[in-house]
Design a protein around this motif. Structure first.
Motif, short mmCIF file in Angstrom:
data_model
loop_
_atom_site.label_atom_id
_atom_site.label_comp_id
_atom_site.label_asym_id
_atom_site.label_seq_id
_atom_site.Cartn_x
_atom_site.Cartn_y
_atom_site.Cartn_z
N SER A 126 6.91 6.41 0.16
CA SER A 126 6.06 6.10 1.30
C SER A 126 6.46 6.94 2.50
O SER A 126 7.65 7.07 2.81
N SER A 127 5.43 7.48 3.14
CA SER A 127 5.62 8.12 4.42
C SER A 127 6.57 9.32 4.41
O SER A 127 7.40 9.46 5.31
N CYS A 128 6.46 10.16 3.40
CA CYS A 128 7.28 11.38 3.47
C CYS A 128 6.40 12.59 3.76
O CYS A 128 6.84 13.73 3.60
N TYR A 130 -6.33 2.08 -2.66
CA TYR A 130 -5.58 0.83 -2.84
C TYR A 130 -5.57 0.02 -1.53
O TYR A 130 -5.62 -1.20 -1.55
N ARG A 131 -5.51 0.73 -0.42
CA ARG A 131 -5.53 0.05 0.88
C ARG A 131 -6.88 -0.63 1.11
O ARG A 131 -6.94 -1.76 1.60
N ALA A 132 -7.98 0.05 0.73
CA ALA A 132 -9.32 -0.54 0.94
C ALA A 132 -9.52 -1.75 0.03
O ALA A 132 -10.11 -2.75 0.44
N VAL A 154 -0.28 -4.06 0.30
CA VAL A 154 -0.90 -3.08 -0.60
C VAL A 154 -0.11 -2.82 -1.90
O VAL A 154 -0.71 -2.67 -2.97
N SER A 155 1.21 -2.84 -1.83
CA SER A 155 1.96 -2.54 -3.05
C SER A 155 1.85 -3.66 -4.08
O SER A 155 1.90 -3.40 -5.28
N GLU A 156 1.70 -4.89 -3.60
CA GLU A 156 1.48 -6.01 -4.54
C GLU A 156 0.14 -5.83 -5.23
O GLU A 156 0.02 -5.99 -6.44
N VAL A 184 -6.60 -3.59 -11.04
CA VAL A 184 -6.82 -2.78 -9.83
C VAL A 184 -6.53 -1.32 -10.14
O VAL A 184 -7.29 -0.42 -9.79
N ARG A 185 -5.43 -1.08 -10.86
CA ARG A 185 -5.07 0.30 -11.19
C ARG A 185 -6.11 0.94 -12.09
O ARG A 185 -6.50 2.08 -11.89
N GLU A 186 -6.57 0.19 -13.09
CA GLU A 186 -7.58 0.75 -14.00
C GLU A 186 -8.84 1.14 -13.22
O GLU A 186 -9.42 2.20 -13.44
N ARG A 194 1.03 8.05 -6.02
CA ARG A 194 2.29 7.66 -6.67
C ARG A 194 2.31 8.03 -8.15
O ARG A 194 3.38 8.21 -8.74
N ASP A 195 1.12 8.09 -8.76
CA ASP A 195 1.02 8.30 -10.21
C ASP A 195 0.04 9.42 -10.53
O ASP A 195 -0.57 9.43 -11.59
N ILE A 196 -0.17 10.31 -9.60
CA ILE A 196 -1.23 11.32 -9.79
C ILE A 196 -0.79 12.35 -10.84
O ILE A 196 -1.55 12.70 -11.74
N ARG A 215 9.10 8.88 11.39
CA ARG A 215 7.75 9.46 11.36
C ARG A 215 6.68 8.36 11.37
O ARG A 215 5.74 8.40 12.15
N ARG A 216 6.85 7.37 10.49
CA ARG A 216 5.83 6.32 10.40
C ARG A 216 5.82 5.44 11.65
O ARG A 216 4.77 5.02 12.10
N PHE A 217 7.00 5.20 12.23
CA PHE A 217 7.08 4.39 13.45
C PHE A 217 6.27 5.06 14.57
O PHE A 217 5.47 4.41 15.24
N ILE A 249 8.77 -1.86 -4.83
CA ILE A 249 7.70 -2.38 -5.70
C ILE A 249 7.05 -1.22 -6.47
O ILE A 249 6.83 -1.30 -7.68
N ASP A 250 6.76 -0.11 -5.78
CA ASP A 250 6.07 1.02 -6.42
C ASP A 250 6.91 1.62 -7.56
O ASP A 250 6.37 2.01 -8.59
N ALA A 251 8.22 1.69 -7.35
CA ALA A 251 9.07 2.33 -8.36
C ALA A 251 9.42 1.39 -9.51
O ALA A 251 9.82 1.84 -10.58
N ASN A 252 9.26 0.09 -9.29
CA ASN A 252 9.70 -0.86 -10.31
C ASN A 252 8.57 -1.63 -10.99
O ASN A 252 8.83 -2.49 -11.82
N ARG A 253 7.33 -1.33 -10.64
CA ARG A 253 6.23 -2.07 -11.27
C ARG A 253 6.10 -1.65 -12.73
O ARG A 253 6.55 -0.56 -13.13
N GLU A 254 5.43 -2.51 -13.49
CA GLU A 254 5.33 -2.29 -14.94
C GLU A 254 4.36 -1.14 -15.28
O GLU A 254 4.65 -0.29 -16.11
#
Ligand code: CDP
Length: 228
Positions: free
Chosen positions: A12-14, A38-40, A100-102, A109-111, A131-133, A157-159, A184-189
């Motif tokens: 996030s935010s790099c 995903y945000r929308a 959003v990460s949840e 949602v991903r499909e 994240r998965d492109i 940066r994000r602040f 959450i993003d790195a550990n989701r199934e």
């Protein structure tokens, strides 16, 4: 010149979207911000009180979600439209970032999002960030970049970005949110955030924008040459 697909994944935010926009402008490519989708969806779920832990509710709700990117010549960027309404401003707010990460970890949602993203890639000349492109959406992309930066740099940066719009935001809040989302993003199934084997790592903690763009443009030229 041959057109290719460029994927930019990372934490996030790099600065993924900043780099993606610069590349798209320079190469005259289309930039797609997969995170905006995903945000929308998250915004729709919150507004319509959809419980994303209940599969049936998610499946029904997604039938009423229509996402579209529309180019705004004033900002020189594509903006996110949810069911015909411009939601670009709302989806960047902290209430969305908190959930959003949840939402993005939910299989249906991903499909839903990935199917639309894949369609956008039928024409080349695309830069997509997320994240998965490079791993799931375009596993055969000609150039894959995996971005990272020190957490302190990312938080700062994000602040700055969020503080311009909301003066009550705190640095601790931003740090907590970035760390939680990364976790959450790195550990989701399903399609967790990870570097594709053939992705090039770009750590931009010590690079300014010009240096970064110059470096990546060289990678683009190399990738085009290698695939011509
Ligand atoms: O701009 P930032 O790095 O804060 O995040 P974003 O690209 O707007 O993405 C928001 C969230 O959507 C991420 O934290 C992920 O949870 C999710 N996302 C995802 O799961 N897969 C993608 N391809 C893009 C985003």
């Amino acid at each position: 010149m041959k057109k290719i697909i460029i994927t930019i994944d990372g934490y996030s935010s790099c600065g993924k979207s900043t780099l993606a926009k610069q590349l798209a402008t320079k190469l005259d490519y289309v930039y797609i911000d997969s995170g905006a989708m995903y945000r929308a969806i998250t915004l729709y779920f919150i507004q319509n009180r959809v419980d994303w832990n209940v599969t049936e509710e998610v499946v029904n709700a997604l039938k009423d979600v229509h996402l579209e990117f529309m180019y705004n010549p004033v900002s020189n960027a594509s903006e996110m439209f949810l069911n015909g309404e411009n939601v670009e401003h709302f989806i960047r707010e902290m209430v969305i970032a908190e959930k959003v990460s949840e939402v993005a970890a939910v299989k249906e949602v991903r499909e839903f999002a990935v199917a639309q993203q894949k369609k956008m890639g039928t024409r080349k000349g695309i830069v997509m960030d997320g994240r998965d492109i490079g791993t799931v959406v375009f596993p055969h992309a000609e150039l894959k970049i995996f971005m990272t930066a020190d957490i302190t740099v990312r938080v700062e940066r994000r602040f700055k970005e969020l503080f311009e719009k909301n003066k009550s935001i705190t640095i601790e809040e931003v740090k907590e949110n970035l760390e939680l989302r990364d976790y959450i993003d790195a550990n989701r199934e399903i399609s967790p955030l990870r570097k594709a084997e053939d992705a090039i790592i770009l750590d931009n903690s010590q690079l300014n924008m010009e240096e970064q763009l110059e470096l990546v443009m060289q990678w683009v030229e190399d990738a085009i040459m290698a695939h011509t």
